[in-house]
Enzyme design. Structure first.
Site, PDB file in Angstrom:
ATOM      1  N   GLN A   1      -6.843 -34.729 -14.134  1.00  0.00           N
ATOM      2  CA  GLN A   1      -6.917 -33.425 -13.458  1.00  0.00           C
ATOM      3  C   GLN A   1      -8.158 -32.634 -13.897  1.00  0.00           C
ATOM      4  O   GLN A   1      -8.701 -31.850 -13.132  1.00  0.00           O
ATOM      5  CB  GLN A   1      -5.657 -32.591 -13.760  1.00  0.00           C
ATOM      6  CG  GLN A   1      -4.402 -33.109 -13.098  1.00  0.00           C
ATOM      7  CD  GLN A   1      -3.620 -34.034 -14.006  1.00  0.00           C
ATOM      8  OE1 GLN A   1      -4.197 -34.739 -14.834  1.00  0.00           O
ATOM      9  NE2 GLN A   1      -2.304 -34.053 -13.856  1.00  0.00           N
TER      10      GLN A   1
ATOM     11  N   ASP B   1       3.165 -24.626 -18.459  1.00  0.00           N
ATOM     12  CA  ASP B   1       4.223 -24.958 -17.489  1.00  0.00           C
ATOM     13  C   ASP B   1       5.522 -24.244 -17.803  1.00  0.00           C
ATOM     14  O   ASP B   1       6.338 -24.011 -16.920  1.00  0.00           O
ATOM     15  CB  ASP B   1       4.451 -26.472 -17.447  1.00  0.00           C
ATOM     16  CG  ASP B   1       3.359 -27.137 -16.626  1.00  0.00           C
ATOM     17  OD1 ASP B   1       2.244 -27.281 -17.160  1.00  0.00           O
ATOM     18  OD2 ASP B   1       3.613 -27.437 -15.444  1.00  0.00           O
TER      19      ASP B   1
ATOM     20  N   ASN C   1       2.659 -27.555 -21.917  1.00  0.00           N
ATOM     21  CA  ASN C   1       1.525 -27.708 -20.987  1.00  0.00           C
ATOM     22  C   ASN C   1       1.136 -29.187 -20.958  1.00  0.00           C
ATOM     23  O   ASN C   1       1.719 -30.020 -21.667  1.00  0.00           O
ATOM     24  CB  ASN C   1       0.350 -26.827 -21.426  1.00  0.00           C
ATOM     25  CG  ASN C   1      -0.734 -26.762 -20.350  1.00  0.00           C
ATOM     26  OD1 ASN C   1      -0.433 -26.491 -19.187  1.00  0.00           O
ATOM     27  ND2 ASN C   1      -1.966 -27.042 -20.710  1.00  0.00           N
ATOM     28  N   LYS C   2       0.177 -29.503 -20.128  1.00  0.00           N
ATOM     29  CA  LYS C   2      -0.263 -30.895 -19.938  1.00  0.00           C
ATOM     30  C   LYS C   2      -0.436 -31.619 -21.273  1.00  0.00           C
ATOM     31  O   LYS C   2      -1.000 -31.069 -22.218  1.00  0.00           O
ATOM     32  CB  LYS C   2      -1.585 -30.881 -19.153  1.00  0.00           C
ATOM     33  CG  LYS C   2      -2.228 -32.219 -18.920  1.00  0.00           C
ATOM     34  CD  LYS C   2      -1.300 -33.244 -18.289  1.00  0.00           C
ATOM     35  CE  LYS C   2      -0.709 -32.779 -16.964  1.00  0.00           C
ATOM     36  NZ  LYS C   2       0.344 -33.718 -16.465  1.00  0.00           N
TER      37      LYS C   2
ATOM     38  N   ARG D   1       0.393 -29.565  -7.259  1.00  0.00           N
ATOM     39  CA  ARG D   1       0.693 -29.589  -8.689  1.00  0.00           C
ATOM     40  C   ARG D   1       0.226 -28.274  -9.301  1.00  0.00           C
ATOM     41  O   ARG D   1      -0.389 -27.453  -8.646  1.00  0.00           O
ATOM     42  CB  ARG D   1       0.023 -30.784  -9.365  1.00  0.00           C
ATOM     43  CG  ARG D   1      -1.417 -30.975  -8.927  1.00  0.00           C
ATOM     44  CD  ARG D   1      -2.303 -31.546  -9.954  1.00  0.00           C
ATOM     45  NE  ARG D   1      -2.364 -30.742 -11.150  1.00  0.00           N
ATOM     46  CZ  ARG D   1      -3.061 -29.606 -11.261  1.00  0.00           C
ATOM     47  NH1 ARG D   1      -3.768 -29.101 -10.246  1.00  0.00           N
ATOM     48  NH2 ARG D   1      -3.055 -28.919 -12.394  1.00  0.00           N
ATOM     49  N   GLY D   2       0.519 -28.133 -10.609  1.00  0.00           N
ATOM     50  CA  GLY D   2       0.201 -26.876 -11.280  1.00  0.00           C
ATOM     51  C   GLY D   2       1.427 -25.979 -11.187  1.00  0.00           C
ATOM     52  O   GLY D   2       1.953 -25.766 -10.083  1.00  0.00           O
ATOM     53  N   ALA D   3       1.874 -25.473 -12.335  1.00  0.00           N
ATOM     54  CA  ALA D   3       3.165 -24.775 -12.366  1.00  0.00           C
ATOM     55  C   ALA D   3       3.296 -23.651 -11.328  1.00  0.00           C
ATOM     56  O   ALA D   3       4.275 -23.620 -10.571  1.00  0.00           O
ATOM     57  CB  ALA D   3       3.417 -24.255 -13.775  1.00  0.00           C
TER      58      ALA D   3
ATOM     59  N   ARG E   1      10.516 -32.344 -10.443  1.00  0.00           N
ATOM     60  CA  ARG E   1       9.791 -32.398 -11.727  1.00  0.00           C
ATOM     61  C   ARG E   1      10.480 -31.403 -12.672  1.00  0.00           C
ATOM     62  O   ARG E   1      10.723 -30.259 -12.279  1.00  0.00           O
ATOM     63  CB  ARG E   1       8.307 -32.021 -11.556  1.00  0.00           C
ATOM     64  CG  ARG E   1       7.520 -32.965 -10.647  1.00  0.00           C
ATOM     65  CD  ARG E   1       6.022 -32.646 -10.691  1.00  0.00           C
ATOM     66  NE  ARG E   1       5.411 -33.110 -11.919  1.00  0.00           N
ATOM     67  CZ  ARG E   1       4.169 -32.757 -12.307  1.00  0.00           C
ATOM     68  NH1 ARG E   1       3.455 -31.928 -11.566  1.00  0.00           N
ATOM     69  NH2 ARG E   1       3.668 -33.227 -13.431  1.00  0.00           N
TER      70      ARG E   1
HETATM   71  O1  MRU Z   1       1.070 -32.457 -14.079  1.00  0.00           O
HETATM   72  P1  MRU Z   1       0.346 -31.253 -13.571  1.00  0.00           P
HETATM   73  O2  MRU Z   1      -1.021 -31.544 -13.080  1.00  0.00           O
HETATM   74  O3  MRU Z   1       1.174 -30.440 -12.608  1.00  0.00           O
HETATM   75  O4  MRU Z   1       0.175 -30.346 -14.896  1.00  0.00           O
HETATM   76  C1  MRU Z   1      -0.420 -29.091 -14.766  1.00  0.00           C
HETATM   77  C2  MRU Z   1      -0.631 -28.388 -16.024  1.00  0.00           C
HETATM   78  O5  MRU Z   1      -0.245 -28.833 -17.082  1.00  0.00           O
HETATM   79  C3  MRU Z   1      -1.256 -27.037 -15.949  1.00  0.00           C
HETATM   80  O6  MRU Z   1      -2.002 -26.760 -17.089  1.00  0.00           O
HETATM   81  C4  MRU Z   1      -0.152 -25.980 -15.800  1.00  0.00           C
HETATM   82  O7  MRU Z   1       0.744 -26.332 -14.784  1.00  0.00           O
HETATM   83  C5  MRU Z   1      -0.699 -24.645 -15.501  1.00  0.00           C
HETATM   84  S1  MRU Z   1      -1.435 -24.548 -13.903  1.00  0.00           S
HETATM   85  C6  MRU Z   1      -2.016 -22.965 -13.729  1.00  0.00           C
END
Ligand code: MRU
Length: 335
Positions: free
Chosen positions: A184, A225, A235-236, A42-44, A80
């Site tokens: 997270q 993201d 973002n999250k 996970r994480g963009a 996603r």
């Molecule tokens: O659902 P996730 O855990 O993939 O969401 C991640 C986030 O929102 C992060 O803040 C974003 O992807 C940046 S990661 C460097």
């Protein structure tokens, strides 16, 4: 993330953290897609690397014909919707492969995935240096979700900025929101901060308003993201609330993301697709009910923070400042 050309990708299963460090080898497109949808990876930025790796796996598993690779690209990009790098890197890999003879495609795709990962590492290092300049000595910062090495394959984005600023004595303490519903922040960010030795405190998401309001937070910094042409930032979920609270109390709110997180196709945040996830993520935790049976739940994984609430966007090319339209256009043109 370890790329194993000719074999697959080795990932640290993030759903098992912090309890266990479980490494998994992904050797099929289906396994890579499952790992993405369940948030094992996970994480963009890391999703971008994973997408590129999944296309290389596709070429060896499904054959490297135009048809097979187009199908794999749709499958990977459809896992996603919000993080732009997932689809943009799957599509970049596809375009590269389609322009090459079929026999050369598997090797080419592995080299592409390796280059993406290498670039990530270099970009994160630069981004952290630029971001660390934002903080005065001894700052207390607040972050949300997880944006460290786990989320990029390099050093991270917002969390790398915090770690670098701590090394330079500019950040003294990091507060991390737990980040409901999948935690997270609690599970991953606190784990990474502890390993790095950064003094840290966890808080429930709902405690952020009073903490920021108390004046103890010098700045809020999160990842992203997808960032549109005008600076609106997905973002999250929960990030928008933090930005509004920060604005209310005059606390600067920063975003940190590589230029690959910008989506030049979208003029503003209204067009960003927001992933809606299963209600069970809100009504249960790891299989244990936290709501009555049959309770409805609203579970968007992301929200969009308007550019007007953002004081600066930290990238590998420097810190972009408002008005973002022009700053983003110039940065993308130079890149
Ligand atoms: O659902 P996730 O855990 O993939 O969401 C991640 C986030 O929102 C992060 O803040 C974003 O992807 C940046 S990661 C460097």
């Amino acid at each position: 993330m370890v790329l194993l050309p000719g074999v697959g990708m080795r990932i640290l299963d993030q759903t098992a953290l912090p309890g266990a460090e479980r490494w998994l080898d992904l050797t099929t497109v289906a396994a890579a897609c499952e790992a993405i949808t369940t948030l094992r990876v996970r994480g963009a930025p890391l999703l971008g690397v994973t997408a590129a790796g999944a296309m290389a796996i596709a070429a060896q598993e499904m054959g490297a014909s135009d048809d097979a690779l187009r199908r794999a690209c749709r499958q990977v990009a459809g896992t996603r919707p919000t993080a732009v790098e997932l689809s943009s890197l799957a599509e970049a890999a596809l375009a590269l492969a389609l322009a090459a003879p079929e026999a050369e495609r598997p090797g080419l795709l592995w080299r592409f995935a390796e280059a993406v990962l290498l670039r990530r590492i270099e970009q994160d290092t630069l981004l952290a240096e630029h971001g660390a300049t934002l903080f005065a000595a001894g700052s207390h910062v607040l972050t949300h979700c997880n944006t460290g090495a786990l989320a990029t394959g390099g050093r991270g984005t917002a969390l790398a900025v915090i770690q670098r600023a701590w090394e330079l004595d500019r950040v003294a303490h990091c507060f991390a929101c737990e980040t409901r519903p999948l935690l997270q922040g609690a599970r991953l960010t606190m784990w990474e901060l502890a390993r790095a030795g950064v003094p840290s405190t966890l808080l429930a998401d709902s405690a952020a308003a009073s903490l920021i309001g108390s004046g103890r937070i010098s700045a809020v910094i999160t990842g992203a993201d997808r960032i549109t042409r005008n600076g609106d930032t997905a973002n999250k979920v929960g990030t928008l609330g933090l930005a509004i609270i920060a604005a209310r109390f005059g606390t600067p709110f920063y975003v940190a993301a590589p230029l690959s997180t910008f989506d030049p196709a979208l003029p503003n945040g209204s067009g960003i697709p927001i992933e809606l996830r299963s209600a069970a993520e809100v009504t249960e935790f790891r299989g244990i009910p936290t709501a009555p049976p049959g309770a409805n739940a609203y579970n968007p994984a992301f929200d969009v923070t308007p550019a007007a609430l953002i004081a600066g966007i930290v990238t590998e090319a420097g810190v972009l400042r408002p008005p973002f339209g022009r700053a983003i256009r110039d940065a993308l043109t130079r890149a």
